[in-house]
Design a protein around this motif. Structure first.
Motif, PDB file in Angstrom:
ATOM      1  N   HIS A  16       0.844  -1.201   0.000  1.00  0.00           N
ATOM      2  CA  HIS A  16       0.000   0.000   0.000  1.00  0.00           C
ATOM      3  C   HIS A  16       0.883   1.257   0.000  1.00  0.00           C
ATOM      4  O   HIS A  16       0.606   2.218  -0.714  1.00  0.00           O
ATOM      5  N   ALA A  17       1.920   1.227   0.838  1.00  0.00           N
ATOM      6  CA  ALA A  17       2.782   2.405   0.968  1.00  0.00           C
ATOM      7  C   ALA A  17       3.517   2.700  -0.338  1.00  0.00           C
ATOM      8  O   ALA A  17       3.651   3.857  -0.737  1.00  0.00           O
ATOM      9  N   GLU A  18       3.958   1.650  -1.015  1.00  0.00           N
ATOM     10  CA  GLU A  18       4.660   1.867  -2.288  1.00  0.00           C
ATOM     11  C   GLU A  18       3.752   2.514  -3.314  1.00  0.00           C
ATOM     12  O   GLU A  18       4.130   3.462  -3.999  1.00  0.00           O
ATOM     13  N   LEU A  19       2.531   1.990  -3.431  1.00  0.00           N
ATOM     14  CA  LEU A  19       1.607   2.521  -4.436  1.00  0.00           C
ATOM     15  C   LEU A  19       1.257   3.973  -4.140  1.00  0.00           C
ATOM     16  O   LEU A  19       1.273   4.826  -5.030  1.00  0.00           O
ATOM     17  N   LEU A  20       0.948   4.249  -2.873  1.00  0.00           N
ATOM     18  CA  LEU A  20       0.508   5.601  -2.509  1.00  0.00           C
ATOM     19  C   LEU A  20       1.708   6.539  -2.358  1.00  0.00           C
ATOM     20  O   LEU A  20       1.648   7.702  -2.771  1.00  0.00           O
ATOM     21  N   GLY A  21       2.794   6.010  -1.776  1.00  0.00           N
ATOM     22  CA  GLY A  21       3.956   6.850  -1.483  1.00  0.00           C
ATOM     23  C   GLY A  21       4.793   7.146  -2.713  1.00  0.00           C
ATOM     24  O   GLY A  21       5.480   8.167  -2.758  1.00  0.00           O
ATOM     25  N   LEU A  22       4.758   6.280  -3.704  1.00  0.00           N
ATOM     26  CA  LEU A  22       5.557   6.518  -4.920  1.00  0.00           C
ATOM     27  C   LEU A  22       4.682   7.102  -6.028  1.00  0.00           C
ATOM     28  O   LEU A  22       5.026   7.034  -7.209  1.00  0.00           O
ATOM     29  N   LYS A  23       3.533   7.601  -5.650  1.00  0.00           N
ATOM     30  CA  LYS A  23       2.613   8.312  -6.566  1.00  0.00           C
ATOM     31  C   LYS A  23       2.238   7.473  -7.787  1.00  0.00           C
ATOM     32  O   LYS A  23       2.203   7.955  -8.911  1.00  0.00           O
ATOM     33  N   GLN A  24       1.978   6.189  -7.515  1.00  0.00           N
ATOM     34  CA  GLN A  24       1.574   5.321  -8.634  1.00  0.00           C
ATOM     35  C   GLN A  24       0.074   5.341  -8.859  1.00  0.00           C
ATOM     36  O   GLN A  24      -0.417   4.729  -9.804  1.00  0.00           O
ATOM     37  N   ILE A  25      -0.645   6.021  -7.959  1.00  0.00           N
ATOM     38  CA  ILE A  25      -2.092   6.123  -8.112  1.00  0.00           C
ATOM     39  C   ILE A  25      -2.434   7.583  -8.370  1.00  0.00           C
ATOM     40  O   ILE A  25      -2.229   8.442  -7.494  1.00  0.00           O
ATOM     41  N   GLN A  26      -2.968   7.858  -9.540  1.00  0.00           N
ATOM     42  CA  GLN A  26      -3.305   9.236  -9.876  1.00  0.00           C
ATOM     43  C   GLN A  26      -4.379   9.737  -8.914  1.00  0.00           C
ATOM     44  O   GLN A  26      -5.370   9.033  -8.664  1.00  0.00           O
ATOM     45  N   GLY A  27      -4.171  10.932  -8.372  1.00  0.00           N
ATOM     46  CA  GLY A  27      -5.189  11.516  -7.495  1.00  0.00           C
ATOM     47  C   GLY A  27      -5.074  11.066  -6.049  1.00  0.00           C
ATOM     48  O   GLY A  27      -5.929  11.399  -5.231  1.00  0.00           O
ATOM     49  N   GLU A  46       9.617   7.109   7.346  1.00  0.00           N
ATOM     50  CA  GLU A  46      10.878   7.715   6.871  1.00  0.00           C
ATOM     51  C   GLU A  46      11.139   7.354   5.418  1.00  0.00           C
ATOM     52  O   GLU A  46      11.589   8.180   4.623  1.00  0.00           O
ATOM     53  N   LYS A  47      10.825   6.115   5.061  1.00  0.00           N
ATOM     54  CA  LYS A  47      11.069   5.678   3.676  1.00  0.00           C
ATOM     55  C   LYS A  47      10.287   6.540   2.680  1.00  0.00           C
ATOM     56  O   LYS A  47      10.786   6.855   1.593  1.00  0.00           O
ATOM     57  N   PHE A  48       9.062   6.910   3.057  1.00  0.00           N
ATOM     58  CA  PHE A  48       8.227   7.661   2.109  1.00  0.00           C
ATOM     59  C   PHE A  48       8.058   9.132   2.523  1.00  0.00           C
ATOM     60  O   PHE A  48       7.215   9.840   1.959  1.00  0.00           O
ATOM     61  N   ALA A  49       8.879   9.544   3.490  1.00  0.00           N
ATOM     62  CA  ALA A  49       8.914  10.950   3.919  1.00  0.00           C
ATOM     63  C   ALA A  49       7.535  11.486   4.303  1.00  0.00           C
ATOM     64  O   ALA A  49       7.108  12.542   3.834  1.00  0.00           O
ATOM     65  N   VAL A  50       6.843  10.722   5.147  1.00  0.00           N
ATOM     66  CA  VAL A  50       5.552  11.186   5.674  1.00  0.00           C
ATOM     67  C   VAL A  50       5.580  11.030   7.198  1.00  0.00           C
ATOM     68  O   VAL A  50       6.339  10.211   7.725  1.00  0.00           O
ATOM     69  N   PRO A  51       4.763  11.804   7.927  1.00  0.00           N
ATOM     70  CA  PRO A  51       4.745  11.668   9.390  1.00  0.00           C
ATOM     71  C   PRO A  51       4.320  10.279   9.831  1.00  0.00           C
ATOM     72  O   PRO A  51       3.482   9.661   9.163  1.00  0.00           O
ATOM     73  N   HIS A  52       4.903   9.810  10.936  1.00  0.00           N
ATOM     74  CA  HIS A  52       4.499   8.504  11.467  1.00  0.00           C
ATOM     75  C   HIS A  52       4.036   8.644  12.911  1.00  0.00           C
ATOM     76  O   HIS A  52       4.474   9.552  13.630  1.00  0.00           O
ATOM     77  N   PHE A  53       3.135   7.760  13.305  1.00  0.00           N
ATOM     78  CA  PHE A  53       2.528   7.818  14.634  1.00  0.00           C
ATOM     79  C   PHE A  53       2.419   6.399  15.197  1.00  0.00           C
ATOM     80  O   PHE A  53       2.455   5.429  14.447  1.00  0.00           O
ATOM     81  N   SER A  54       2.255   6.329  16.540  1.00  0.00           N
ATOM     82  CA  SER A  54       1.990   5.019  17.130  1.00  0.00           C
ATOM     83  C   SER A  54       0.538   4.929  17.623  1.00  0.00           C
ATOM     84  O   SER A  54       0.134   3.903  18.152  1.00  0.00           O
ATOM     85  N   ASP A  55      -0.210   6.004  17.416  1.00  0.00           N
ATOM     86  CA  ASP A  55      -1.614   6.011  17.840  1.00  0.00           C
ATOM     87  C   ASP A  55      -2.471   6.555  16.702  1.00  0.00           C
ATOM     88  O   ASP A  55      -2.246   7.682  16.237  1.00  0.00           O
ATOM     89  N   MET A  56      -3.443   5.765  16.254  1.00  0.00           N
ATOM     90  CA  MET A  56      -4.217   6.188  15.070  1.00  0.00           C
ATOM     91  C   MET A  56      -5.077   7.418  15.363  1.00  0.00           C
ATOM     92  O   MET A  56      -5.341   8.226  14.474  1.00  0.00           O
ATOM     93  N   HIS A  57      -5.496   7.586  16.616  1.00  0.00           N
ATOM     94  CA  HIS A  57      -6.337   8.748  16.938  1.00  0.00           C
ATOM     95  C   HIS A  57      -5.505  10.031  16.861  1.00  0.00           C
ATOM     96  O   HIS A  57      -5.979  11.059  16.367  1.00  0.00           O
TER      97      HIS A  57
END
Ligand SMILES: NC(=O)c1ccc[n+]([C@@H]2O[C@H](COP(=O)([O-])OP(=O)(O)OC[C@H]3O[C@@H](n4cnc5c(N)ncnc54)[C@H](O)[C@@H]3O)[C@@H](O)[C@H]2O)c1
Length: 352
Positions: A16-27, A46-57
């Motif tokens: 999922h991260a590869e598809l979304l993080g490497l912009k393989q899905i338009q929009g 860190e791999k996809f340069a987005v914030p990470h959390f340990s709590d979904m809320h």
């Protein structure tokens, strides 16, 4: 641009991260990730340069999210989906949507009450040969369906089950039918139509797990057609196949490969010129058993949200194959043929 956030950074999250993080899905783009185990979240974040959390809320409160993607253990999907609905964001949940029918019902209800669309991942429906077979079905080319069969002959050594304590347990996973073959069960029912009854046998042949690693199922469809499911993770030494056969009075189609990705047979009584090219054109084996379908699946999700289209596998559609899997387990436990619809009484899936 829709912002997607991942809940759960385990094995399937990488896809999922590869598809979304490497912009393989338009929009679509990856906006944030979280996992109870912070190291897992950090690794993907860190791999996809987005914030990470340990709590979904915390993630949902602090990030602009349009779609939450639930990639936690199967038995926790209901807990996590229901908890997320209060944010009013659409939700994608990996298969199987839940393990029990009450959980599936509660998820559907919570999403409906909060105006949230629920998308269940069934990426194999988007495999190119499967789409082609479905077109033929909708065009009436099979005529009266006679027999539909699926085979999942995969290899999952003990090390696969031992890597996480939830795998192969009744409470959080189930066996080959719920985990690996749930795609194939879904494809069979999608193609052949509603199921009237099932009779099943299962065994735990090679893996040391609670649930089954091998099962066979005989089905009767409402249409009168018959079906067979053969599923195992005890194929050795490697994966053999994941395949689907559809036989009707008007023709036969067989899709094989590891992940229902290779058109093997395409034969119709009323053949057309293009029919002869189909086998060669639709025979591509993917690099892994997940197949190529996740990309097409995400494109479908984005299209449905942006253009307010009806999606192919919503909560009710996801519930259908779950009901079938519950009925199969009911038959295994009782030794009886089980007619749908039914109330699970002996099925252990989702139990402690
Ligand atoms: N579509 C497919 O082909 C496919 C393939 C593999 C797995 N799956 C499905 O994906 C799901 C996950 O499987 P996996 O193999 O990635 O499992 P996994 O154990 O590798 O990952 C699950 C992760 O979720 C995390 N988690 C649990 N609860 C959480 C919470 N509340 N908040 C944040 N993180 C949480 C866990 O710490 C773990 O890291 C399962 O339902 C499985 O059936 C689907």
């Amino acid at each position: 641009m829709l912002n997607f956030a991942l809940i759960g950074c385990g094995r399937i999250a990488k896809r999922h991260a590869e598809l979304l993080g490497l912009k393989q899905i338009q929009g679509a783009r990856l906006a944030a990730v979280c996992d109870l185990v912070e190291d897992k979240a950090r690794h993907i974040g860190e791999k996809f340069a987005v914030p990470h959390f340990s709590d979904m809320h915390e993630m949902m409160s602090r990030t602009a999210v349009d779609v939450a993607v639930v990639l936690t253990e199967s038995g926790n999907h209901a807990r996590d989906v229901i908890a997320l609905t209060k944010y009013g964001k659409h939700i994608v949940v990996e298969k199987p949507m839940a393990l029990t029918l009450p959980d599936a019902d509660a998820m559907i209800h919570a999403c409906d009450s909060n105006g949230v669309r629920l998308f269940v991942v069934k990426q194999n429906r988007f495999n190119r040969p499967v789409v082609k077979a479905r077109e033929a079905l909708e065009a009436g080319r099979f005529g009266r369906l006679v027999l539909g069969t699926v085979r999942v002959r995969w290899c999952r050594p003990q090390a696969y089950y031992d890597q996480d304590s939830w795998r192969g347990t009744w409470a959080l996973d189930g066996g080959v039918l719920t985990n690996q073959a749930s795609h194939h069960v879904d494809l069979l029912e999608w193609m052949m139509g509603d199921v009237e009854s099932v009779y099943a046998k299962a065994s735990t042949a090679l893996a040391k797990i609670e649930a089954e690693d091998t099962a066979v199922v005989v089905l009767r469809f409402v249409s009168g057609a018959l079906g067979v499911i053969e599923a195992t993770t005890a194929a050795r030494p490697t994966d053999l196949e994941g395949s689907l056969s559809l036989l009707g009075e008007g023709g036969s189609v067989e899709i094989g490969g590891f992940a229902v990705n290779e058109m093997k047979v395409w034969r119709f009584v009323n053949a057309t010129d293009v029919d002869s090219e189909i086998v060669a054109k639709y025979s591509v084996n993917p690099p892994n058993v997940y197949g190529f379908g996740h990309q097409a699946y995400y494109e479908h999700v984005v299209d449905c949200i942006q253009n307010d289209k009806r999606h192919l596998v919503d909560g009710l559609e996801g519930r259908k194959s779950l009901e079938l899997i519950n009925a199969i387990y009911e038959s295994v436990e009782t030794g009886q043929e089980v007619r749908l619809r039914f109330q699970p009484r002996h099925c252990r899936l989702g139990g402690a």
